[in-house]
Design an enzyme around this catalytic site. Structure first.
Site, PDB file in Angstrom:
ATOM      1  N   LYS A 117       0.816  -1.214   0.000  1.00 20.66           N
ATOM      2  CA  LYS A 117       0.000   0.000   0.000  1.00 20.66           C
ATOM      3  C   LYS A 117       0.852   1.266   0.000  1.00 20.66           C
ATOM      4  CE  LYS A 117      -4.297  -1.955   1.555  1.00 20.66           C
ATOM      5  NZ  LYS A 117      -3.897  -3.372   1.729  1.00 20.66           N
TER       6      LYS A 117
HETATM    7  C1  LIG Z   1      -4.500  -4.430   1.090  1.00 13.55           C
HETATM    8  C2  LIG Z   1      -3.743  -5.719   0.971  1.00 13.55           C
HETATM    9  C3  LIG Z   1      -4.133  -6.726   0.063  1.00 13.55           C
HETATM   10  C4  LIG Z   1      -5.376  -6.605  -0.804  1.00 13.55           C
HETATM   11  O1  LIG Z   1      -5.252  -5.633  -1.804  1.00 13.55           O
HETATM   12  P1  LIG Z   1      -6.550  -5.072  -2.567  1.00 13.55           P
HETATM   13  O2  LIG Z   1      -6.053  -3.936  -3.355  1.00 13.55           O
HETATM   14  O3  LIG Z   1      -7.516  -4.669  -1.491  1.00 13.55           O
HETATM   15  O4  LIG Z   1      -7.088  -6.186  -3.405  1.00 13.55           O
HETATM   16  C5  LIG Z   1      -3.351  -7.863  -0.042  1.00 13.55           C
HETATM   17  N1  LIG Z   1      -2.261  -8.035   0.745  1.00 13.55           N
HETATM   18  C6  LIG Z   1      -1.849  -7.102   1.631  1.00 13.55           C
HETATM   19  C7  LIG Z   1      -0.654  -7.362   2.466  1.00 13.55           C
HETATM   20  C8  LIG Z   1      -2.571  -5.911   1.780  1.00 13.55           C
HETATM   21  O5  LIG Z   1      -2.176  -4.986   2.662  1.00 13.55           O
END
Ligand SMILES: *Cc1c(COP(=O)(O)O)cnc(C)c1O
Length: 475
Positions: A117
């Site tokens: 993120k």
């Molecule tokens: C947010 C997240 C996801 C999922 O991603 P999306 O964009 O919501 O599909 C997967 N793995 C981790 C470690 C995350 O923080």
């Protein structure tokens, strides 16, 4: 470039109009009115830019196709300020490493909070600051987190002009490492609020504040949730960077497997593919919360209630509905806003599901858009983490393990399969120890983080309490 809503509102907006907004006024999500096409010559030029100048300049090339209301020199400077080797740990920013039999791992998790993120949120922090200063405005970001999103938002917004972050989290529910990451921030514009309750209580408080329109307007309340178009756009860049690392020439194709929750990450892959990036397959990997796997296998999209949402060892994928999924369905239905509204606005609200199995568009999800899917369980995660450690001496986190498990079932000969590494194992140490019997490696900058002083206030699950808190800290 103008933006339109997935539910039919065509009143055109520019990038900076929607940057600080959430949903479109009609309840839909924003998408560009068309996807810019990247031809062979441009793809070759971008390959050279990534190899010779680096990720920041590649990011500028991609973003500038979608952003026409920030001067080019400013946008380039924002990209350079964001994507540095100091912040992301290597000059490639998203280095690719070979795993086995045509499977590669693209590292997206070496930013400040060790989850992918950061890739988007770090840029968002710089874009928000730029736009708020330009407008002479302020924004108070109010959020609820059970882990990754909240810390990525705080590390992106800390010290930024014009922005405050009020982040609620359920008291005692995050891992000690995640708590230490967030609560050790001492910046004046970051407020951690530990709520006596569960994640849903935090979310209810945020909703209650957002529904008080007078309060929302007076205190300039905003969010940074995963439906924000700028976040999605920032993620498009690393699909190109992954492709350039896995291939030598543009006639080659690659596939991606993406550990998915809210469908933001893989939706960025869809956008890259729509732009012309030679992607064969986009494989959606879910955990036990398999809303998306169910859709791609059956055509039924059925959101879950909280009783049917499992708490798993890949918690960032524990979703009851996939909030970005509407974007893909809009494209799948030939960009029919009225139909999208009927499905997401009406059918979901009324029945909790819709069924596209008999719709001619459904088969195109695979044949035309390259989507496939698979599901992984706690036992699969443990086995995959253990196996990768035993055979390659490499530790992967629980979400990435869901990706590797599903990728292994979808590899095609001659097509590199790139699994997106969405977090580092240290964030989910308990499960790694369960699988391997060993403590995961900890990047040096996080040594002793649990012992640092903490800055957090405790609060009852009460919307009035958080309103008073925000009001008291906004002058
Ligand atoms: C947010 C997240 C996801 C999922 O991603 P999306 O964009 O919501 O599909 C997967 N793995 C981790 C470690 C995350 O923080």
């Amino acid at each position: 470039m103008k933006y339109i809503s997935t539910r039919g509102d065509q009143s055109p907006k520019h990038f900076c109009d929607i940057l600080l907004e959430g949903l479109a006024p009609d309840g839909g999500l924003y998408l560009p009115e068309s996807y810019p096409q990247v031809d062979d010559a441009t793809l070759s030029r971008w390959r050279g830019i990534y190899q010779n100048q680096g990720y920041a300049d590649l990011a500028f090339e991609v973003l500038s196709l979608y952003i026409d209301d920030i001067p080019a020199a400013d946008l380039r400077a924002l990209c350079h300020k964001t994507y540095t080797a100091e912040v992301f740990g290597s000059p490639e920013i998203v280095p690719l490493r070979a795993l086995e039999n045509g499977i590669w791992l693209e590292a997206l998790s070496n930013g400040p909070t060790l989850a992918f993120k950061d890739m988007a949120m770090q840029l968002l922090g710089n874009l928000f600051e730029y736009e708020l200063v330009r407008r002479g405005e302020e924004l108070n970001i109010l959020g609820a987190t059970s882990g990754d999103t909240g810390s990525a938002a705080e590390y992106a917004m800390r010290g930024k002009k014009g922005v405050r972050v009020f982040m609620t989290s359920p008291q005692g529910r995050m891992s000690p490492f995640q708590q230490a990451q967030m609560f050790s921030l001492m910046d004046d514009n970051i407020f951690n609020i530990a709520v006596t309750g569960v994640f849903d209580d935090c979310q209810d408080m945020v909703k209650a504040v957002s529904n008080d329109l007078d309060f929302k307007r007076q205190y300039k309340i905003g969010t940074v949730n995963s439906i924000n178009w700028a976040r999605l756009l920032a993620q498009v860049v690393y699909y190109f960077a992954g492709y350039f690392q896995a291939t030598q020439k543009n006639t080659e194709k690659v596939s991606f497997t993406v550990p998915s929750g809210n469908f933001g990450n893989v939706c960025a892959g869809h956008v890259a593919r729509m732009m012309g990036l030679p992607i064969a397959r986009l494989v959606v990997a879910t955990n036990e919360n398999d809303v998306l796997d169910e859709f791609f296998k059956t055509g039924v999209y059925r959101v879950r209630g909280s009783a049917d949402t499992h708490e798993t060892s890949s918690p960032s994928m524990d979703i009851s509905k996939a909030s970005n999924f509407e974007r893909f369905v809009f494209d799948l239905l030939g960009r029919d806003g009225a139909r999208t509204k009927a499905l997401f606005g009406d059918a979901l609200a009324r029945a909790g599901f819709f069924d596209l199995e008999a719709h001619p568009a459904f088969s195109r999800a695979a044949s035309h858009y390259g989507f496939e899917s698979g599901r992984s369980t706690h036992a699969d995660r443990l086995a995959t983490i253990k196996d990768i450690y035993a055979r390659h001496g490499m530790m992967i986190d629980t979400h990435t393990a869901d990706g590797v498990k599903v990728a292994r079932a979808h590899v095609q000969a001659g097509v590199p399969m790139i699994v997106l590494e969405t977090a580092l194992p240290i964030k989910f140490a308990a499960t790694i120890i369960e699988a391997t019997g060993r403590e995961p490696d900890r990047p040096a900058k996080f040594n002793g983080i649990e012992a640092l002083p903490k800055r957090v206030v405790e609060m009852a699950a009460d919307a009035q309490a958080i309103k008073s808190f925000i009001a008291a800290h906004c002058s």
